[in-house]
Design a protein around this motif. Structure first.
Motif, PDB file in Angstrom:
ATOM      1  N   LEU A  49       0.831  -1.202   0.000  1.00 39.72           N
ATOM      2  CA  LEU A  49       0.000   0.000   0.000  1.00 39.72           C
ATOM      3  C   LEU A  49       0.865   1.252   0.000  1.00 39.72           C
ATOM      4  O   LEU A  49       0.573   2.233  -0.691  1.00 39.72           O
ATOM      5  N   LEU A  50       1.944   1.218   0.769  1.00 36.46           N
ATOM      6  CA  LEU A  50       2.840   2.375   0.841  1.00 36.46           C
ATOM      7  C   LEU A  50       3.549   2.613  -0.495  1.00 36.46           C
ATOM      8  O   LEU A  50       3.641   3.747  -0.970  1.00 36.46           O
ATOM      9  N   ILE A  51       4.052   1.553  -1.081  1.00 37.78           N
ATOM     10  CA  ILE A  51       4.802   1.679  -2.337  1.00 37.78           C
ATOM     11  C   ILE A  51       3.898   2.187  -3.458  1.00 37.78           C
ATOM     12  O   ILE A  51       4.324   2.959  -4.318  1.00 37.78           O
ATOM     13  N   ASN A  52       2.633   1.766  -3.437  1.00 40.12           N
ATOM     14  CA  ASN A  52       1.708   2.137  -4.506  1.00 40.12           C
ATOM     15  C   ASN A  52       0.983   3.450  -4.253  1.00 40.12           C
ATOM     16  O   ASN A  52       0.142   3.858  -5.060  1.00 40.12           O
ATOM     17  N   SER A  53       1.290   4.115  -3.134  1.00 35.83           N
ATOM     18  CA  SER A  53       0.666   5.405  -2.854  1.00 35.83           C
ATOM     19  C   SER A  53       1.324   6.474  -3.723  1.00 35.83           C
ATOM     20  O   SER A  53       2.528   6.722  -3.619  1.00 35.83           O
ATOM     21  N   LYS A  54       0.557   7.123  -4.572  1.00 34.27           N
ATOM     22  CA  LYS A  54       1.126   7.998  -5.605  1.00 34.27           C
ATOM     23  C   LYS A  54       0.957   9.490  -5.331  1.00 34.27           C
ATOM     24  O   LYS A  54       1.324  10.309  -6.157  1.00 34.27           O
ATOM     25  N   GLY A  55       0.397   9.869  -4.209  1.00 30.25           N
ATOM     26  CA  GLY A  55       0.172  11.283  -3.934  1.00 30.25           C
ATOM     27  C   GLY A  55       1.468  12.072  -3.813  1.00 30.25           C
ATOM     28  O   GLY A  55       2.546  11.509  -3.598  1.00 30.25           O
ATOM     29  N   GLU A  56       1.356  13.388  -3.964  1.00 31.26           N
ATOM     30  CA  GLU A  56       2.532  14.255  -3.854  1.00 31.26           C
ATOM     31  C   GLU A  56       2.983  14.403  -2.408  1.00 31.26           C
ATOM     32  O   GLU A  56       4.121  14.755  -2.142  1.00 31.26           O
ATOM     33  N   TYR A  57       2.084  14.167  -1.482  1.00 32.19           N
ATOM     34  CA  TYR A  57       2.405  14.220  -0.058  1.00 32.19           C
ATOM     35  C   TYR A  57       1.515  13.210   0.654  1.00 32.19           C
ATOM     36  O   TYR A  57       0.485  12.778   0.127  1.00 32.19           O
ATOM     37  N   ASP A  58       1.928  12.808   1.848  1.00 36.37           N
ATOM     38  CA  ASP A  58       1.199  11.781   2.589  1.00 36.37           C
ATOM     39  C   ASP A  58       0.192  12.405   3.543  1.00 36.37           C
ATOM     40  O   ASP A  58       0.453  13.447   4.153  1.00 36.37           O
ATOM     41  N   THR A  59      -0.965  11.753   3.661  1.00 36.95           N
ATOM     42  CA  THR A  59      -1.999  12.190   4.589  1.00 36.95           C
ATOM     43  C   THR A  59      -2.639  10.965   5.237  1.00 36.95           C
ATOM     44  O   THR A  59      -2.414   9.824   4.805  1.00 36.95           O
ATOM     45  N   LEU A  60      -3.454  11.209   6.239  1.00 38.43           N
ATOM     46  CA  LEU A  60      -4.177  10.119   6.887  1.00 38.43           C
ATOM     47  C   LEU A  60      -5.408   9.699   6.093  1.00 38.43           C
ATOM     48  O   LEU A  60      -6.169   8.845   6.545  1.00 38.43           O
ATOM     49  N   ARG A  61      -5.564  10.282   4.902  1.00 37.07           N
ATOM     50  CA  ARG A  61      -6.635   9.846   4.003  1.00 37.07           C
ATOM     51  C   ARG A  61      -6.143   8.797   3.021  1.00 37.07           C
ATOM     52  O   ARG A  61      -6.924   8.215   2.269  1.00 37.07           O
ATOM     53  N   ASP A  62      -4.827   8.547   3.009  1.00 38.85           N
ATOM     54  CA  ASP A  62      -4.257   7.575   2.084  1.00 38.85           C
ATOM     55  C   ASP A  62      -4.622   6.153   2.504  1.00 38.85           C
ATOM     56  O   ASP A  62      -4.913   5.880   3.679  1.00 38.85           O
TER      57      ASP A  62
END
Length: 324
Positions: free
Chosen positions: A67-80
Motif C-alpha cells: 500500500l505504501l509503495i503504490n501510494s502515488k500522492g505528492e504528499y502523505d496524509t491520513l486519508r491515504d
C-alpha cells in the motif's frame, strides 16, 4: 508336608505381589507415555499454528508495504490507503481458512527525530523545545524539571562530547550504575536505547494503560521537520503551546476530512482558534514521507504472533524487523 505347603503358598503370594507391582509399573508407564504423547502432539500443533500465524502476520506486513509503495500522492496524509490499514485487516478474514491479521502503519516523519537533537555538539533548539513540550504534556505526568532533565540526558547520549548538558548525564554517571556502561556519544541506532538513558523508566518509555509512552512519538529517522499531515495528536500539541488537546482533535478531524486542502503545512491556520498561532516553518512540512513503521499481528482463536518493522519506501528496504 505342611511346611512344604506353607512355603508353596508363601512363594505363590510373593509371585502375586510381584505381578501386581509389575502391572502397576506398566500402567503408570503407559499413563505417562500417553500424557507425554499428548503433550508432544499439542506442542507440535502449537508449533504448527505458530508457524501459520507467522506467515499470516508476514502477509499483513508485506500487504501494508505494498500500500505504501503504490501510494502515488505528492504528499502523505491520513486519508491515504496505507493509513486506513484497518480495511486491509478486515479483508484478511477472507484470505485465510483460519486466522487473520491486524496491521497498523505509522509515518515515522510524523514523530520527533531524536537524532536531530544535536549536530555534533551543537544542540538544535527547535527540536529540543519540541521534545520538552511533548514531555511536559499532562498525560506524561512529569514536572517541568523532570522533563528537562530527560531532554538534557538524551542530548548527552547522542552528542559527541563528554560535557554534561544542564542536568544531563555523561560517562561518569553511567559508570557508577549497577550495570555500568557509558554514554554513547553518537546517534541512536534504535528507539529502545532510550531505556539506557538516565531518567527514562520503562513506564515513561512504553507507557501504561493510563499514560502514553515516549516511544510512540519519537523516531531515529527523518531530517528534523514533522509531517503535520500524519503526526500523532500528542505531537501536534507539542508543536506549539497554542495547540490544546481540543484544537489537536479539530486539526485531526480537518486533515482526515475529504476535500480539505493539505498541500501547504499552514493549513492548521484554517482551524478556528489557530488563525494567529505560529509554528516555525522549519518544524513542519508535508512532503512525501519515506520511513514507516508497520505492526502486523496474526490472530487465531487462542494464539497471536506479531511482526514489527520499519521500512524505507524508496528504494524499498526493510530497516528493522522484530518477531514477538
Amino acid at each position: 508336608m505342611k511346611s512344604r505347603k506353607n512355603r508353596f503358598l508363601n512363594n505363590k503370594g510373593a509371585a502375586l505381589i510381584i505381578v501386581l507391582l509389575i502391572i502397576s509399573i506398566l500402567v503408570a508407564a503407559a499413563l505417562e507415555l500417553n500424557r507425554s504423547s499428548r503433550a508432544d502432539v499439542y506442542d507440535a500443533a502449537n508449533i504448527g499454528d505458530g508457524i501459520k500465524l507467522t506467515y499470516v502476520a508476514k502477509s499483513g506486513f508485506y500487504g501494508a508495504a505494498a500500500l505504501l509503495i503504490n501510494s502515488k500522492g505528492e504528499y502523505d496524509t491520513l486519508r491515504d490507503s496505507w493509513a486506513k490499514a484497518e480495511i486491509l485487516s478486515a479483508q484478511s478474514k477472507e484470505y485465510f481458512p483460519t486466522g487473520y491479521f491486524i496491521v497498523k502503519v505509522e509515518d515515522e516523519k510524523g514523530k520527533i527525530p531524536l537524532n536531530k537533537l544535536v549536530d555534533g555538539n551543537i544542540v538544535n533548539p527547535d527540536v529540543r523545545d519540541l521534545l520538552l513540550r511533548l514531555l511536559s504534556l499532562p498525560e506524561f505526568d512529569l514536572d517541568e524539571k523532570k522533563a528537562g532533565d530527560i531532554v538534557d540526558a538524551i542530548i548527552d547520549w547522542v552528542d559527541d562530547n563528554d560535557d554534561v548538558t544542564g542536568s544531563g548525564a555523561e560517562g561518569a554517571y553511567y559508570a557508577a550504575q549497577t550495570f555500568p556502561h557509558t554514554a554513547k556519544n553518537a546517534p541512536l541506532d534504535c528507539i529502545k536505547e532510550l531505556l539506557m538513558i538516565r531518567g527514562i523508566t520503562t513506564e515513561i518509555y512504553a507507557g501504561t494503560k493510563e499514560k502514553p509512552g515516549l516511544a510512540q512519538y519519537v523516531t531515529i529517522y527523518g531530517m528534523g521537520a514533522i509531517n503535520i499531515n500524519t503526526a500523532p495528536k500528542m505531537v501536534l500539541r507539542a508543536l506549539s503551546n497554542a495547540i490544546t488537546a481540543e484544537l489537536a482533535d479539530e486539526m485531526d478531524e480537518y486533515r482526515k476530512a475529504d476535500g480539505n486542502d493539505l498541500s501547504s503545512p499552514l493549513w492548521y491556520k484554517k482551524i478556528s482558534g489557530l488563525e494567529n498561532a505560529t509554528i516555525k516553518l522549519g518544524l513542519i512540512e508535508n512532503m512525501k514521507s519515506n520511513y514507516f513503521k508497520i505492526d502486523s499481528t496474526g490472530v487465531s482463536e487462542n494464539m497471536e504472533q506479531t511482526i514489527s518493522g520499519v521500512i524505507r519506501r524508496s528504494p524499498f528496504q526493510i530497516l528493522s524487523w522484530r518477531q514477538d
